[in-house]
Design a protein around this motif. Sequence first.
Motif, PDB file in Angstrom:
ATOM      1  N   ASN A 107      16.160  30.986  66.738  1.00  8.99           N
ATOM      2  CA  ASN A 107      16.351  31.909  67.866  1.00  8.99           C
ATOM      3  C   ASN A 107      17.692  32.647  67.760  1.00  8.99           C
ATOM      4  N   TYR A 108      18.705  31.922  67.282  1.00  5.20           N
ATOM      5  CA  TYR A 108      20.041  32.516  67.134  1.00  5.20           C
ATOM      6  C   TYR A 108      19.999  33.687  66.154  1.00  5.20           C
ATOM      7  N   HIS A 109      19.373  33.462  65.005  1.00  2.00           N
ATOM      8  CA  HIS A 109      19.317  34.517  63.995  1.00  2.00           C
ATOM      9  C   HIS A 109      18.396  35.659  64.429  1.00  2.00           C
ATOM     10  N   GLN A 110      17.394  35.347  65.224  1.00  2.00           N
ATOM     11  CA  GLN A 110      16.546  36.406  65.766  1.00  2.00           C
ATOM     12  C   GLN A 110      17.352  37.292  66.714  1.00  2.00           C
ATOM     13  N   THR A 111      18.242  36.668  67.490  1.00  2.00           N
ATOM     14  CA  THR A 111      19.118  37.426  68.389  1.00  2.00           C
ATOM     15  C   THR A 111      20.044  38.334  67.585  1.00  2.00           C
ATOM     16  N   LEU A 112      20.615  37.802  66.501  1.00  2.99           N
ATOM     17  CA  LEU A 112      21.473  38.624  65.638  1.00  2.99           C
ATOM     18  C   LEU A 112      20.700  39.815  65.072  1.00  2.99           C
ATOM     19  N   GLU A 113      19.455  39.564  64.690  1.00  2.00           N
ATOM     20  CA  GLU A 113      18.617  40.645  64.150  1.00  2.00           C
ATOM     21  C   GLU A 113      18.373  41.722  65.207  1.00  2.00           C
ATOM     22  N   ASN A 114      18.118  41.279  66.440  1.00  4.76           N
ATOM     23  CA  ASN A 114      17.882  42.237  67.531  1.00  4.76           C
ATOM     24  C   ASN A 114      19.129  43.074  67.805  1.00  4.76           C
ATOM     25  N   ILE A 115      20.305  42.423  67.747  1.00  6.74           N
ATOM     26  CA  ILE A 115      21.554  43.138  67.988  1.00  6.74           C
ATOM     27  C   ILE A 115      21.830  44.133  66.860  1.00  6.74           C
ATOM     28  N   THR A 116      21.494  43.740  65.639  1.00  8.68           N
ATOM     29  CA  THR A 116      21.676  44.628  64.489  1.00  8.68           C
ATOM     30  C   THR A 116      20.874  45.918  64.667  1.00  8.68           C
ATOM     31  N   ILE A 168      30.163  32.342  62.146  1.00  9.29           N
ATOM     32  CA  ILE A 168      30.677  31.415  61.129  1.00  9.29           C
ATOM     33  C   ILE A 168      29.497  30.864  60.334  1.00  9.29           C
ATOM     34  N   LYS A 169      29.439  31.254  59.079  1.00  7.04           N
ATOM     35  CA  LYS A 169      28.287  30.965  58.228  1.00  7.04           C
ATOM     36  C   LYS A 169      28.013  29.468  58.130  1.00  7.04           C
ATOM     37  N   GLU A 170      29.077  28.680  57.966  1.00  7.13           N
ATOM     38  CA  GLU A 170      28.901  27.235  57.767  1.00  7.13           C
ATOM     39  C   GLU A 170      28.263  26.549  58.979  1.00  7.13           C
ATOM     40  N   LEU A 171      28.430  27.137  60.162  1.00  7.21           N
ATOM     41  CA  LEU A 171      27.882  26.528  61.380  1.00  7.21           C
ATOM     42  C   LEU A 171      26.474  27.004  61.690  1.00  7.21           C
ATOM     43  N   CYS A 172      26.082  28.135  61.112  1.00 11.78           N
ATOM     44  CA  CYS A 172      24.864  28.812  61.578  1.00 11.78           C
ATOM     45  C   CYS A 172      23.753  28.883  60.542  1.00 11.78           C
ATOM     46  N   GLU A 173      23.928  28.236  59.392  1.00 19.39           N
ATOM     47  CA  GLU A 173      22.901  28.252  58.355  1.00 19.39           C
ATOM     48  C   GLU A 173      22.224  26.891  58.275  1.00 19.39           C
ATOM     49  N   ILE A 174      20.903  26.893  58.319  1.00 16.97           N
ATOM     50  CA  ILE A 174      20.140  25.650  58.402  1.00 16.97           C
ATOM     51  C   ILE A 174      20.337  24.764  57.174  1.00 16.97           C
ATOM     52  N   GLU A 175      20.639  25.369  56.018  1.00 13.39           N
ATOM     53  CA  GLU A 175      20.823  24.560  54.797  1.00 13.39           C
ATOM     54  C   GLU A 175      22.033  23.632  54.896  1.00 13.39           C
ATOM     55  N   ASN A 176      22.915  23.895  55.832  1.00 18.01           N
ATOM     56  CA  ASN A 176      24.077  23.022  56.023  1.00 18.01           C
ATOM     57  C   ASN A 176      23.769  21.823  56.906  1.00 18.01           C
ATOM     58  N   TYR A 177      22.501  21.707  57.332  1.00 17.04           N
ATOM     59  CA  TYR A 177      22.082  20.588  58.180  1.00 17.04           C
ATOM     60  C   TYR A 177      20.879  19.898  57.523  1.00 17.04           C
ATOM     61  N   PRO A 178      21.132  19.046  56.512  1.00 19.09           N
ATOM     62  CA  PRO A 178      20.019  18.428  55.768  1.00 19.09           C
ATOM     63  C   PRO A 178      19.111  17.555  56.624  1.00 19.09           C
ATOM     64  N   ASP A 179      19.637  17.017  57.726  1.00 18.53           N
ATOM     65  CA  ASP A 179      18.828  16.155  58.593  1.00 18.53           C
ATOM     66  C   ASP A 179      18.519  16.840  59.921  1.00 18.53           C
ATOM     67  N   ALA A 180      18.361  18.159  59.886  1.00 13.18           N
ATOM     68  CA  ALA A 180      18.182  18.925  61.117  1.00 13.18           C
ATOM     69  C   ALA A 180      16.910  18.527  61.854  1.00 13.18           C
ATOM     70  N   SER A 181      17.029  18.373  63.158  1.00 15.35           N
ATOM     71  CA  SER A 181      15.870  18.089  64.007  1.00 15.35           C
ATOM     72  C   SER A 181      15.074  19.371  64.199  1.00 15.35           C
ATOM     73  N   LEU A 239      16.959  21.638  66.566  1.00 16.35           N
ATOM     74  CA  LEU A 239      18.048  22.414  65.968  1.00 16.35           C
ATOM     75  C   LEU A 239      17.498  23.574  65.143  1.00 16.35           C
ATOM     76  N   LYS A 240      16.409  23.322  64.413  1.00 17.54           N
ATOM     77  CA  LYS A 240      15.797  24.391  63.628  1.00 17.54           C
ATOM     78  C   LYS A 240      15.362  25.538  64.527  1.00 17.54           C
ATOM     79  N   GLU A 241      14.815  25.197  65.697  1.00 14.03           N
ATOM     80  CA  GLU A 241      14.359  26.227  66.633  1.00 14.03           C
ATOM     81  C   GLU A 241      15.537  26.985  67.222  1.00 14.03           C
ATOM     82  N   ILE A 242      16.619  26.258  67.513  1.00 12.45           N
ATOM     83  CA  ILE A 242      17.823  26.900  68.057  1.00 12.45           C
ATOM     84  C   ILE A 242      18.388  27.912  67.071  1.00 12.45           C
TER      85      ILE A 242
END
Length: 235
Positions: free
Chosen positions: A125-134, A103-116, A119-122
Amino acid sequence: SVAEGIVSYALGTDTGDSVRKPAAYCGIVGYKPTYGVISRYGLFPFASSLDHIGCLTRSVKDAAIVVNSMKSHDEKDMTSIELKDDLLKNIDNNIKGKKLFFIKELCEIENYPDASDELKEILKNYHQTLENITKLGVKIEPVNIDINLLNALYPTYICLSCAEATSNDSNLTGLIFGPRGNGKTYIESMKNHRTNGFSPLIKRRFIIGSYVLQRENQEKYFLNAKRVRKMIVDK
């Protein structure tokens, strides 16, 4: 215990996230099977339409072994289903050509303007996992879901789960089984038991559940929450 290798696996119940989150916090696998795959006969209920039995293991293969041995239709659980798939059989097969989405809205950092930073690290890592699976040949697609529907997930869950818990646990009176409350009358005994026997979190959930089930509130809260759940499921 599972993470430390003291036991090979553990069972848990997952209504909102109570198998998956603890597993994630401990660096192990938390598997919540499809609703009804594992019989809930004998389970102490919280929210019947949401309760699942799942497992915590140190590998995906272990999770498949555990669920394989537990899944079956049970005539004592009217919600149980017959899952004939062998979860272990294809566990090491090539996954090229499979499809996943996020779900794009939950997984894109631009949707979290006050991200810690955490959260940025999480998300990194999440997108790195998606890249590995791809790279393994899986097709991964982002899916958009209306932000209003996403924002409705938590209040819908709270409304329905608390209502069901209030109904399910009304038998915890301190009179018919379990520890008994003190009091000169049965009303005092029940009040004592339910006041001292539950944590602030559980008492808050019972209060919310009682409120949304009151006749004057049912249409506005409980029935509307059921309608929104249908929208979420359909989406």
